[in-house]
Design a protein around this motif. Structure first.
Motif, PDB file in Angstrom:
ATOM      1  N   TYR A 104      52.027  38.970  51.384  1.00  0.00           N
ATOM      2  CA  TYR A 104      52.239  39.529  49.740  1.00  0.00           C
ATOM      3  C   TYR A 104      50.656  40.594  50.222  1.00  0.00           C
ATOM      4  N   GLN A 105      51.351  41.840  49.595  1.00  0.00           N
ATOM      5  CA  GLN A 105      50.714  42.904  49.918  1.00  0.00           C
ATOM      6  C   GLN A 105      49.565  42.820  48.813  1.00  0.00           C
ATOM      7  N   GLU A 109      50.091  40.126  43.662  1.00  0.00           N
ATOM      8  CA  GLU A 109      51.254  39.525  43.947  1.00  0.00           C
ATOM      9  C   GLU A 109      51.306  37.695  44.772  1.00  0.00           C
ATOM     10  N   LEU A 110      50.374  37.820  45.695  1.00  0.00           N
ATOM     11  CA  LEU A 110      50.266  36.702  46.048  1.00  0.00           C
ATOM     12  C   LEU A 110      49.655  35.559  45.113  1.00  0.00           C
ATOM     13  N   ALA A 113      53.628  34.050  43.468  1.00  0.00           N
ATOM     14  CA  ALA A 113      54.288  33.881  44.349  1.00  0.00           C
ATOM     15  C   ALA A 113      53.129  32.753  44.631  1.00  0.00           C
TER      16      ALA A 113
END
Length: 374
Positions: A104-105, A109-110, A113
């Motif tokens: 993940y960027q 985003e992490l 998820a």
């Protein structure tokens, strides 16, 4: 057969034999069933051997520094850890060491998820969130829209029933301006400053997981029933000397009747009939006796009325009776006028009906006599 085995063991040497025996014992012990709580504690202890280091971090492609530290004390105080829910229950992608590379960027985003793992145990609550205003904002591309871990925490999941104040302060992280209005309102001040559990917090009005906002047509139509949950409860209202007739008096007038009709016939319709918060405010609700904003101040109530009735004069709101049904104790003049008409109208109509019946009967009698005479 025992003699050859004894010779082989002697050849190996007793230290080696002892080591082999210990290894076999450990293998058998580890193959035995382990209680869920014990297994979770062992997994947690194993993970904390690295993640208990406050300096453990990782730089993501976005340049953000991701802390990989997990506070052991925080973990023990959460709902998950004492229940034996081990790390891998949420970190489903991590089953071996070394761990797979993070793809993940950014931190956000992490987080988005990983929160999907919540639906494994909390599927009903997760599904409700998909219909909420938060999910709609996320679908519009706003990745900052709240997810499970934003409200409930990740490693420090608390018992939300222990502190209803905690819920409102959690909402304030995103809704700071609204919270500032709420905490000074009659509801917010009682909950936050006094710990009064009789008053509503954010989720009592907006919902817990299927959150809806005041601009939602469905929320607008259903809001009188939301307010009525507390304001028609005698146990709560009697403590503060407030009327429990708020819903009955509202539904009895034109505004409330129209709202009820639309709620039944077109529950998602957008209408302009006023509901509770149109007069009392949304988050900045104050006491009706407040000298500046209270609705008992005729000028303030008039200002509310003039938003829809621009030609309303100072006498326009005089008919408002603070949601009380007229009685001998309250608004006695209205009560006795109403009582007069309750008696006068039936007597008048009954008398007129009796005169009509007497006239009809006399006409029929006269006709009959006339026929007999002929």
């Amino acid at each position: 057969m025992a003699a050859p085995i004894r010779k082989k063991l002697t050849a190996l040497g007793w230290p080696r034999v002892l080591a082999i025996g210990v290894a076999l014992l450990l293998a058998v012990t580890q193959s035995l069933p382990v209680a869920a709580g014990d297994e979770g504690e062992k997994t947690e202890e194993y993970c904390l051997s690295c993640h208990g280091n406050p300096d453990l971090t990782k730089t993501l492609p976005s340049g953000e520094i991701l802390s990989l530290y997990v506070d052991p004390a925080m973990l023990r105080s959460s709902l998950h850890s004492p229940a034996g829910i081990e790390c891998e229950a949420c970190h489903t992608q991590i089953t071996t060491f070394p761990h797979p590379e993070i793809q993940y960027q950014s931190r956000r985003e992490l987080a988005r998820a990983y929160y999907l793992a919540c639906q494994k145990c909390h599927s009903d609550q997760y599904q409700r969130t998909q219909d909420s205003i938060h999910a709609q904002v996320a679908e519009g591309g706003n990745l900052q829209a709240p997810i499970c871990t934003d409200c409930h925490g990740a490693h420090n999941v608390p018992d939300v029933q222990r502190s209803r104040t905690w819920i409102s302060t959690t909402c304030s992280r995103c809704h700071a301006q609204i919270y500032a209005e709420y905490k000074d309102s009659v509801h917010g001040a009682a909950l936050i400053d006094e710990g009064n559990l009789d008053v509503p917090g954010c989720t009592d009005c907006h919902g817990v997981h299927s959150i809806r906002g005041p601009l939602d047509p469905g929320f607008h139509l259903k809001s009188p029933n939301i307010c009525a949950k507390c304001h028609t409860d005698p146990k709560i209202m009697n403590k503060y000397g407030l009327s429990t007739q708020v819903l009955d008096t509202y539904v009895a007038d034109f505004h409330g009747t129209t709202t009820v009709i639309f709620e039944k016939q077109a529950p998602d319709a957008a209408i302009n009939t006023p509901v509770c918060y149109d007069c009392h405010g949304i988050h900045d609700i104050s006491k009706t006796t407040d000298p500046k904003t209270g609705l008992q101040m005729r000028s303030n109530l008039l200002a509310r009325c003039q938003e829809c009735h621009p030609d309303a004069n100072a006498n326009f709101p005089a008919a408002w009776m603070s949601h009380y049904i007229p009685s001998r104790e309250r608004y006695s003049l209205v009560y006795y006028v109403d009582l007069f008409y309750k008696i006068f109208i039936p007597l008048t109509l009954g008398g007129m009906g009796a005169l009509v019946l007497m006239d009809i009967s006399r006409t029929l009698i006269n006709r009959r006599r006339k026929r007999v005479a002929q």
